[in-house]
Design a protein around this motif. Sequence first.
Motif, PDB file in Angstrom:
ATOM      1  N   GLY A 397      10.820  -5.734   6.723  1.00 24.23           N
ATOM      2  CA  GLY A 397      11.512  -6.817   7.412  1.00 24.23           C
ATOM      3  C   GLY A 397      12.553  -6.375   8.414  1.00 24.23           C
ATOM      4  N   GLU A 398      13.100  -5.170   8.243  1.00 23.93           N
ATOM      5  CA  GLU A 398      14.251  -4.767   9.048  1.00 23.93           C
ATOM      6  C   GLU A 398      13.994  -3.621  10.026  1.00 23.93           C
ATOM      7  OE1 GLU A 398      17.107  -6.335   9.114  1.00 23.93           O
ATOM      8  OE2 GLU A 398      16.466  -7.781   7.595  1.00 23.93           O
ATOM      9  N   LEU A 399      13.003  -2.798   9.767  1.00 21.97           N
ATOM     10  CA  LEU A 399      12.788  -1.643  10.637  1.00 21.97           C
ATOM     11  C   LEU A 399      11.693  -1.935  11.660  1.00 21.97           C
ATOM     12  CD1 LEU A 399      13.019   1.307   8.083  1.00 21.97           C
ATOM     13  CD2 LEU A 399      14.823   0.305   9.497  1.00 21.97           C
ATOM     14  N   PRO A 400      11.805  -1.366  12.853  1.00 26.71           N
ATOM     15  CA  PRO A 400      10.834  -1.658  13.919  1.00 26.71           C
ATOM     16  C   PRO A 400       9.450  -1.103  13.592  1.00 26.71           C
ATOM     17  CG  PRO A 400      12.329   0.093  14.588  1.00 26.71           C
ATOM     18  CD  PRO A 400      12.867  -0.445  13.308  1.00 26.71           C
ATOM     19  N   LYS A 401       8.464  -1.946  13.652  1.00 25.65           N
ATOM     20  CA  LYS A 401       7.102  -1.544  13.314  1.00 25.65           C
ATOM     21  C   LYS A 401       6.590  -0.493  14.298  1.00 25.65           C
ATOM     22  CE  LYS A 401       5.700  -5.774  10.933  1.00 25.65           C
ATOM     23  NZ  LYS A 401       7.100  -6.167  10.666  1.00 25.65           N
ATOM     24  N   GLU A 442       0.452  -5.338   0.931  1.00 31.32           N
ATOM     25  CA  GLU A 442       0.672  -6.755   1.245  1.00 31.32           C
ATOM     26  C   GLU A 442       1.719  -6.925   2.344  1.00 31.32           C
ATOM     27  OE1 GLU A 442       1.741  -8.607  -2.408  1.00 31.32           O
ATOM     28  OE2 GLU A 442      -0.221  -8.264  -3.347  1.00 31.32           O
ATOM     29  N   LEU A 443       2.681  -6.007   2.397  1.00 28.86           N
ATOM     30  CA  LEU A 443       3.740  -6.078   3.411  1.00 28.86           C
ATOM     31  C   LEU A 443       3.325  -5.425   4.730  1.00 28.86           C
ATOM     32  CD1 LEU A 443       6.725  -5.189   1.059  1.00 28.86           C
ATOM     33  CD2 LEU A 443       6.452  -7.365   2.286  1.00 28.86           C
ATOM     34  N   GLY A 444       2.129  -4.867   4.763  1.00 29.96           N
ATOM     35  CA  GLY A 444       1.641  -4.234   5.988  1.00 29.96           C
ATOM     36  C   GLY A 444       2.123  -2.810   6.173  1.00 29.96           C
ATOM     37  N   LEU A 445       2.650  -2.198   5.114  1.00 28.58           N
ATOM     38  CA  LEU A 445       3.150  -0.821   5.204  1.00 28.58           C
ATOM     39  C   LEU A 445       2.018   0.143   4.862  1.00 28.58           C
ATOM     40  CD1 LEU A 445       6.612  -1.339   3.454  1.00 28.58           C
ATOM     41  CD2 LEU A 445       6.149  -1.183   5.905  1.00 28.58           C
TER      42      LEU A 445
END
Length: 469
Positions: A397-401, A442-445
Motif C-alpha cells: 500500500g505504501e511503497l511505489p510499485k 493476493e496483494l500483488g507482491l
Amino acid sequence: MAKNELMHVEHPFPAIYDKDSRILILGSFPSVKSREINFFYGHPRNRFWKLISHLCGEACPETIEEKTAFLHRNHIALWDTIASCDIHASSDSSIKNAVPNDLTPILNGSRIEAIYTNGNASYQLYEKYIRPVLGIPATKLPSTSPANAASKFDDLVNAWRRVTFHLKSTLSYRECRLCPRNCGVDRLKTRGYCQSPAYAVAARAALHPWEEPCISGGRGSGTVFFTGCTLRCCFCQNYKISQEGFGKPVSSGRLSEIFLELQEKGAHNINLVTAAMYAPTVLEALEAVRGKLTIPVVYNSGGYEKPEIIRALAPYVSVWLPDLKYCSPHLAKKYSGAENYFEYASRAIRTMIEVAGEPVFETDNDTTLLQRGVIIRHMVLPSHRDDSIRLLEWIAGELPKGKYLISIMSQYTPFYHSTDFREISRRITSFEYNRVIDAAIELGLTEGFMQEKSSAKEEYTPPFELDGI
C-alpha cells in the motif's frame, strides 16, 4: 659519525595537534634534517608538505609557522611513533632500543577519527609498540621520504587521498549518532549500545553462496561480515559476531584491500553485512577503491538505519538488501530491543528506494544478477504470521510499485536466546509460511523470491573464523 655507528637520540620537538584534529599521521623518527630544523619532514626532497597541501587544495606552506597553521586549519595532527632510539643518521632500518611515544594525550585531547602511518617503517613500529597498547588499527600509506623515489607524486596522491575523507565528513565515532540509538558516546573511550569501538571489526570476508540468486549468482557474493549490531535479536543466527563480539580490528586500508581481494576471487559484488556502526571506515575504504572496484556494492542490513547514513552511502552502494522484521512495536521491543524499529526501518527503506531507483539486472553466463535496486527481506517468525501479513499490506500500500523486489524467507531457526520465548522456540510450519505467501500473492507482491520450506537449516550460518580478514 662512523659508518653504521648508532647514536642515542631523543625526539627533539613536540607533536602538533589541537582539540579539533580529526586525523593523526605518524612518521617513524625525525631525520637528521628534521632534527636540525626542529620540525617534521625537514628534508627538502621529502614530499610530505607538497603532497598534503595538494590534497587539501592549498599552496604548499614554507615556514614552520605556516606549516603549523596549515595543520591546525585542516584538522591534521602530526607525530612520530618513536620517542627515543639508537639510530644511525636518518636510517629507519638501523633503529635499535626504540621507546614508543604515548599517543594517549593526542587521542584524549582531539577528535581523531583515524590513524595513518607515513611509510612501512612507521607502520611496523606502530604495530610492534603502539597497537598492542591502544588496540587501534592504523592504515599504512606509502612513504613520502626521498628513499621512496620509486613512488611518483601522482602515485602518492592516489594512495594518500583517503586521508581527506575524515577532514570533510560529518560522520564521527567520537560523538556517535550513526544509528537510531543516538548514543552520542565517544567510542574511543567507551562503547555505546552496539558495543563497537571507534574502528571497524570484522569476522569473515569470503565468497558467500546463500544470498538471493541474483546476489550470489554462480560464483558467490563477496561478503564482509562486520562485528556488532544495533539490534538485540534473540534469534540471531550470527550471534557469535552480532552479540558476542567475535572479530578482528581492521583499518580502512585493510578493508580496501579486502574489497579488491574479493573482486579478484570472482565475487559478483561486495556485500557489506551490518556495517552501519562502521560507516566512517567503510566509506573511506570505498572511496579509496573508487575506480578500482568494478563490481556493485551491496548494503546488507537489519533495516534499523538512519536515512542520513543511507544518503552518505548512496554514491557507493548500488544494491540495498534491508530486512523488514516487524510491524508491531511490541514484537520489535520483545525480540530485538527496538520498539521504534518499524518507524526507522520503513523510513530507511523509502530512502533506499529513492536513491536506488528501479531494479537493474545484468546477465553473466546465463546468471541474472541485480546491479542496482532494493530487495526487501522478511523472515516469517513462528506464531506471528499476522504481523508478517500486516507488513506485506504496508509494503503493497505504501511503497511505489516496480521499485523494489521482495524476499519472503522461511529459514527461521531457533538460535541463541529464542528458546527464552516459547512461541518462537520452534521452526515455522508449512501452514504459517503458506498463509504469508498466499497473502503476498493476493496483494500483488509477486516480484521477488520465496524460499523453499526446507531452507531452515543451520548450515546456512557461515563459519566465523576470520577467513579473509
